[in-house]
Design a protein around this motif. Structure first.
Motif, PDB file in Angstrom:
ATOM      1  N   ASP A   1      34.547  61.010  51.467  1.00  0.00           N
ATOM      2  CA  ASP A   1      35.278  62.221  51.071  1.00  0.00           C
ATOM      3  C   ASP A   1      34.802  63.457  51.831  1.00  0.00           C
ATOM      4  O   ASP A   1      35.590  64.371  52.098  1.00  0.00           O
ATOM      5  CB  ASP A   1      35.135  62.456  49.562  1.00  0.00           C
ATOM      6  CG  ASP A   1      35.847  61.385  48.749  1.00  0.00           C
ATOM      7  OD1 ASP A   1      36.758  60.730  49.306  1.00  0.00           O
ATOM      8  OD2 ASP A   1      35.501  61.203  47.572  1.00  0.00           O
ATOM      9  N   SER A   2      33.519  63.483  52.182  1.00  0.00           N
ATOM     10  CA  SER A   2      32.978  64.637  52.909  1.00  0.00           C
ATOM     11  C   SER A   2      32.671  64.297  54.362  1.00  0.00           C
ATOM     12  O   SER A   2      32.128  65.128  55.087  1.00  0.00           O
ATOM     13  CB  SER A   2      31.704  65.136  52.216  1.00  0.00           C
ATOM     14  OG  SER A   2      30.731  64.101  52.144  1.00  0.00           O
ATOM     15  N   ASP A   3      33.030  63.080  54.777  1.00  0.00           N
ATOM     16  CA  ASP A   3      32.821  62.646  56.158  1.00  0.00           C
ATOM     17  C   ASP A   3      31.350  62.772  56.557  1.00  0.00           C
ATOM     18  O   ASP A   3      31.011  63.258  57.644  1.00  0.00           O
ATOM     19  CB  ASP A   3      33.706  63.450  57.117  1.00  0.00           C
ATOM     20  CG  ASP A   3      33.854  62.751  58.473  1.00  0.00           C
ATOM     21  OD1 ASP A   3      33.693  61.520  58.506  1.00  0.00           O
ATOM     22  OD2 ASP A   3      34.104  63.440  59.472  1.00  0.00           O
ATOM     23  N   ARG A   4      30.476  62.298  55.669  1.00  0.00           N
ATOM     24  CA  ARG A   4      29.051  62.338  55.941  1.00  0.00           C
ATOM     25  C   ARG A   4      28.422  60.971  55.691  1.00  0.00           C
ATOM     26  O   ARG A   4      28.990  60.126  55.003  1.00  0.00           O
ATOM     27  CB  ARG A   4      28.352  63.376  55.037  1.00  0.00           C
ATOM     28  CG  ARG A   4      28.730  64.809  55.328  1.00  0.00           C
ATOM     29  CD  ARG A   4      28.101  65.737  54.323  1.00  0.00           C
ATOM     30  NE  ARG A   4      28.353  67.128  54.637  1.00  0.00           N
ATOM     31  CZ  ARG A   4      28.005  68.141  53.862  1.00  0.00           C
ATOM     32  NH1 ARG A   4      27.381  67.918  52.720  1.00  0.00           N
ATOM     33  NH2 ARG A   4      28.278  69.388  54.218  1.00  0.00           N
ATOM     34  N   ALA A   5      27.243  60.789  56.271  1.00  0.00           N
ATOM     35  CA  ALA A   5      26.517  59.538  56.074  1.00  0.00           C
ATOM     36  C   ALA A   5      25.025  59.821  56.073  1.00  0.00           C
ATOM     37  O   ALA A   5      24.551  60.777  56.686  1.00  0.00           O
ATOM     38  CB  ALA A   5      26.863  58.525  57.155  1.00  0.00           C
TER      39      ALA A   5
END
Length: 202
Positions: A43-47
């Motif tokens: 959803d936040s394009d993070r990892a």
């Protein structure tokens, strides 16, 4: 646990990050002494990728929650503290204590002078010698069997315990070997006591 697992497939878990409601896809893996985990927040394009040069099978949740805690911080939430299971702290000390007690039991006869042991054996009846030795050997062998069974009760083998929980594993192996030595020692001593007792008989 800082996550809620909804689905699992092909080694990946899909769920939500607790306290944020954000969707999460994650996977972890471990080798003896190493742990790695990747947490993706689509959803936040993070990892998040967390690599740790340590691992303990009984503390697996704590290692995983380190990565979940970083993911929570990325989502604007505070990381949660994972309490350590008291068993994880007590078990290594219990194994070390048991091994120490068994070592004292094995070393005890060596600290007693031979003439004194001969005199004690001659003063005891054959029945008492046999019953005492039988109880000691049975107890030591039963303890050894329980120690051998203990890893399987946790879902593993003694070899796996040495790899994944070495502090517990080595204490377990030491206690197992000492229990067998104690059984062998008590058998030999009973045979010697019976020999001395017969020699003293008129």
């Amino acid at each position: 646990m800082n996550s809620s697992i909804g689905r699992y497939g092909l080694g990946w878990s899909v769920g939500t990050l607790k306290g944020t409601g954000e969707r999460m896809v994650w996977k972890d893996g471990a080798l003896p002494g190493h742990h790695a985990m990747v947490v993706m927040l689509p959803d936040s394009d993070r990892a998040v990728i967390v690599l740790q040069n340590a691992y303990h099978q009984l503390r697996a949740q704590e290692f995983g929650d380190a990565a979940f805690g970083v993911a929570r911080m990325l989502s604007g939430a505070a990381p949660r503290t994972t309490p350590t299971d008291p068993l994880v702290i007590a078990l290594p000390w219990a194994m070390a204590g048991l091994a120490a007690v068994l070592l004292l039991c094995v070393a005890g006869p060596a600290l007693r002078r031979l003439p004194g042991r001969r005199a004690a054996a001659r003063a005891r009846s054959r029945r008492r010698i046999v019953l005492t030795a039988t109880a000691s050997v049975t107890g030591a062998l039963t303890l050894a069997a329980l120690l051998w069974w203990l890893p399987s009760s946790l879902g593993g083998t003694p070899a796996m315990a040495l790899l994944w929980i070495p502090d517990v594993g080595w204490g377990l192996v030491a206690a197992f070997v000492l229990a067998l030595l104690l059984a062998a020692e008590r058998t030999v001593l009973a045979a010697l006591d019976l020999r001395w007792q017969r020699a003293a008989a008129p």
